[in-house]
Design a protein around this motif. Sequence first.
Motif, short mmCIF file in Angstrom:
data_model
loop_
_atom_site.label_atom_id
_atom_site.label_comp_id
_atom_site.label_asym_id
_atom_site.label_seq_id
_atom_site.Cartn_x
_atom_site.Cartn_y
_atom_site.Cartn_z
N PRO A 143 -15.39 -9.52 10.96
CA PRO A 143 -14.10 -9.22 10.33
C PRO A 143 -13.87 -7.70 10.28
CG PRO A 143 -15.35 -10.80 9.01
CD PRO A 143 -16.28 -10.29 10.08
N PRO A 144 -12.63 -7.25 10.24
CA PRO A 144 -12.34 -5.81 10.25
C PRO A 144 -13.07 -5.03 9.17
CG PRO A 144 -10.33 -7.05 10.60
CD PRO A 144 -11.39 -8.06 10.30
N ALA A 145 -13.15 -5.58 7.95
CA ALA A 145 -13.81 -4.86 6.86
C ALA A 145 -15.30 -4.68 7.17
CB ALA A 145 -13.63 -5.60 5.54
N GLU A 146 -15.91 -5.70 7.72
CA GLU A 146 -17.33 -5.61 8.06
C GLU A 146 -17.55 -4.65 9.22
OE1 GLU A 146 -20.82 -8.81 9.00
OE2 GLU A 146 -19.34 -9.24 7.44
N ALA A 147 -16.63 -4.65 10.17
CA ALA A 147 -16.73 -3.72 11.29
C ALA A 147 -16.62 -2.28 10.81
CB ALA A 147 -15.65 -4.03 12.32
N ARG A 148 -15.71 -2.04 9.85
CA ARG A 148 -15.56 -0.67 9.30
C ARG A 148 -16.83 -0.24 8.57
NH1 ARG A 148 -10.27 -2.55 8.26
NH2 ARG A 148 -10.79 -3.08 6.10
N LEU A 149 -17.44 -1.16 7.82
CA LEU A 149 -18.68 -0.84 7.12
C LEU A 149 -19.78 -0.48 8.10
CD1 LEU A 149 -20.49 -0.69 4.62
CD2 LEU A 149 -20.82 -3.18 4.79
N THR A 150 -19.88 -1.25 9.17
CA THR A 150 -20.88 -0.96 10.20
C THR A 150 -20.65 0.40 10.82
OG1 THR A 150 -21.15 -3.31 10.70
CG2 THR A 150 -21.87 -1.75 12.39
N ASP A 151 -19.40 0.71 11.14
CA ASP A 151 -19.09 2.02 11.72
C ASP A 151 -19.47 3.15 10.77
OD1 ASP A 151 -18.11 0.83 14.00
OD2 ASP A 151 -16.01 0.88 13.36
N THR A 152 -19.22 2.93 9.47
CA THR A 152 -19.55 3.95 8.47
C THR A 152 -21.05 4.18 8.40
OG1 THR A 152 -17.60 3.39 7.15
CG2 THR A 152 -19.37 4.57 6.02
N LEU A 153 -21.82 3.09 8.40
CA LEU A 153 -23.28 3.21 8.34
C LEU A 153 -23.81 3.92 9.58
CD1 LEU A 153 -24.25 -0.33 6.97
CD2 LEU A 153 -24.34 1.85 5.75
N LEU A 154 -23.24 3.60 10.74
CA LEU A 154 -23.69 4.25 11.97
C LEU A 154 -23.37 5.74 11.95
CD1 LEU A 154 -22.61 1.52 14.54
CD2 LEU A 154 -24.96 2.20 14.03
N ALA A 155 -22.17 6.07 11.50
CA ALA A 155 -21.76 7.48 11.49
C ALA A 155 -22.53 8.30 10.46
CB ALA A 155 -20.25 7.57 11.21
N SER A 156 -22.93 7.68 9.35
CA SER A 156 -23.59 8.41 8.27
C SER A 156 -25.09 8.60 8.52
CB SER A 156 -23.40 7.66 6.95
OG SER A 156 -24.10 6.41 7.00
N GLY A 157 -25.64 7.85 9.47
CA GLY A 157 -27.09 7.92 9.70
C GLY A 157 -27.89 7.10 8.70
N LEU A 158 -27.22 6.28 7.88
CA LEU A 158 -27.92 5.49 6.86
C LEU A 158 -28.47 4.17 7.40
CD1 LEU A 158 -25.53 5.93 3.80
CD2 LEU A 158 -27.84 6.86 4.06
N LEU A 159 -28.07 3.80 8.61
CA LEU A 159 -28.45 2.48 9.11
C LEU A 159 -29.96 2.32 9.20
CD1 LEU A 159 -27.22 -0.17 10.19
CD2 LEU A 159 -27.47 0.77 12.49
N ALA A 160 -30.65 3.29 9.79
CA ALA A 160 -32.10 3.17 9.98
C ALA A 160 -32.85 3.08 8.65
CB ALA A 160 -32.61 4.33 10.83
N PRO A 161 -32.59 4.00 7.67
CA PRO A 161 -33.31 3.87 6.40
C PRO A 161 -32.99 2.58 5.66
CG PRO A 161 -31.75 5.71 6.34
CD PRO A 161 -31.83 5.26 7.74
N LEU A 162 -31.75 2.13 5.71
CA LEU A 162 -31.41 0.86 5.05
C LEU A 162 -32.18 -0.30 5.69
CD1 LEU A 162 -27.55 1.20 4.55
CD2 LEU A 162 -29.30 1.15 2.77
N ALA A 163 -32.31 -0.24 7.01
CA ALA A 163 -33.08 -1.29 7.70
C ALA A 163 -34.54 -1.25 7.28
CB ALA A 163 -32.94 -1.12 9.21
N ARG A 164 -35.12 -0.05 7.20
CA ARG A 164 -36.53 0.06 6.80
C ARG A 164 -36.76 -0.46 5.39
NH1 ARG A 164 -36.14 5.04 9.62
NH2 ARG A 164 -35.80 6.19 7.67
N TRP A 165 -35.79 -0.30 4.52
CA TRP A 165 -35.92 -0.77 3.13
C TRP A 165 -35.62 -2.26 2.99
CZ3 TRP A 165 -32.32 3.80 1.50
CH2 TRP A 165 -33.05 5.00 1.57
N GLY A 166 -35.19 -2.90 4.09
CA GLY A 166 -34.90 -4.33 4.04
C GLY A 166 -33.50 -4.65 3.55
N ALA A 167 -32.66 -3.60 3.38
CA ALA A 167 -31.33 -3.82 2.83
C ALA A 167 -30.38 -4.52 3.80
CB ALA A 167 -30.72 -2.49 2.40
N LEU A 168 -30.75 -4.54 5.09
CA LEU A 168 -29.89 -5.20 6.08
C LEU A 168 -30.29 -6.64 6.36
CD1 LEU A 168 -29.47 -2.41 8.79
CD2 LEU A 168 -27.89 -3.01 6.96
#
Length: 249
Positions: A143-168
Motif C-alpha cells: 500500500p502507498p503508506a507502507e511504500a512511503r515508510l519503506t522509502d523513509t527507512l531506506l533514505a534514513s539509513g535506519l533499515l539495517a539497524p532495525l533489522a539487526r534489532w529484530g524490529a522488521l
Amino acid sequence: PPPRLRIAYSTASPLGTEVDAEAAAAVQAAARRLAALCHHVEEAAPPVDGHAVAACYLKLYAAQVPAVMDQARSLGARDSEFEPLTRVMAAYGRRLDAAALTQSLARWNEFARTLGAFFGAWDVWLTPTTARAALPHGTLDPPPAEARLTDTLLASGLLAPLARWGALDARVQRLFVQNLAPYPFTQLANLAGVPAMSLPLHWTPEGLPLGVQAVGRQGDEATLLQLAAELEADAPWFDRLAPIAHEAG
C-alpha cells in the motif's frame, strides 16, 4: 497409461487464506474426471503446518537475497536499482545466522517425512496450482503508506539497524504471507524435494487458465507424466489459449 492410482485431492489453502471458487472448481472437476478414468479418488491432505512451511521458505529465500544482491553489486549494480521490498528482504536476510538456517533445514526434513508417510497411502495429490487466476499487474505491491515508510527507512539509513534489532521481523513475515496468499500450494513440494507439475485443465469464464497441481512421491516423475498423458488424451489442451494470446497473434 498409468495403472489404477490412489489419488488424493484438497482445495483448502495451507495458510488458511482465501481460495477462489474457480480454483477449487478446477481441482474438483479434475477429481471427477480421474474417477471417471477408473482411478480411486478421495479428498485428503498431508498433515503439514502450512505456516511452518512458509516460515522455513521465507528463511531460505531471505538468506539468498543479500548474497544475490552482493553479486549484482560486484557486477556494477547500484542500490537504487533494487526494488525497495528487495532491499527490506535483504536487510532481514542479513540478520539470519547459520543456526536459524540449520533449524529450517531440519524442519524441511520433517515436512519431507510427513509427505513420505502420506504417499504411503496415496500415489498422487492434487491441489490448485494457484489460489486464483492471473492477478492484475501491481496487485501485490505494498500500500502507498507502507511504500512511503519503506522509502523513509531506506533514505534514513535506519533499515539495517532495525533489522539487526529484530524490529522488521513481524513486518517481513506479514508481507511474505500476504505475497504467498495467491500461491500457497507450491512451496511444500519445493522444500520436500518431490516432483510436482501443473496441468492446464481449467479455464475461468473470462478465458483465463487455472492450473491443477499434481504432486508425486519422491523420484516418481514417471507416474506424473503418465497421468498427464492420460488426462491430455481425455481432455486435450494444446490449442486452448487465453483470449489475450489470440489478440497478440
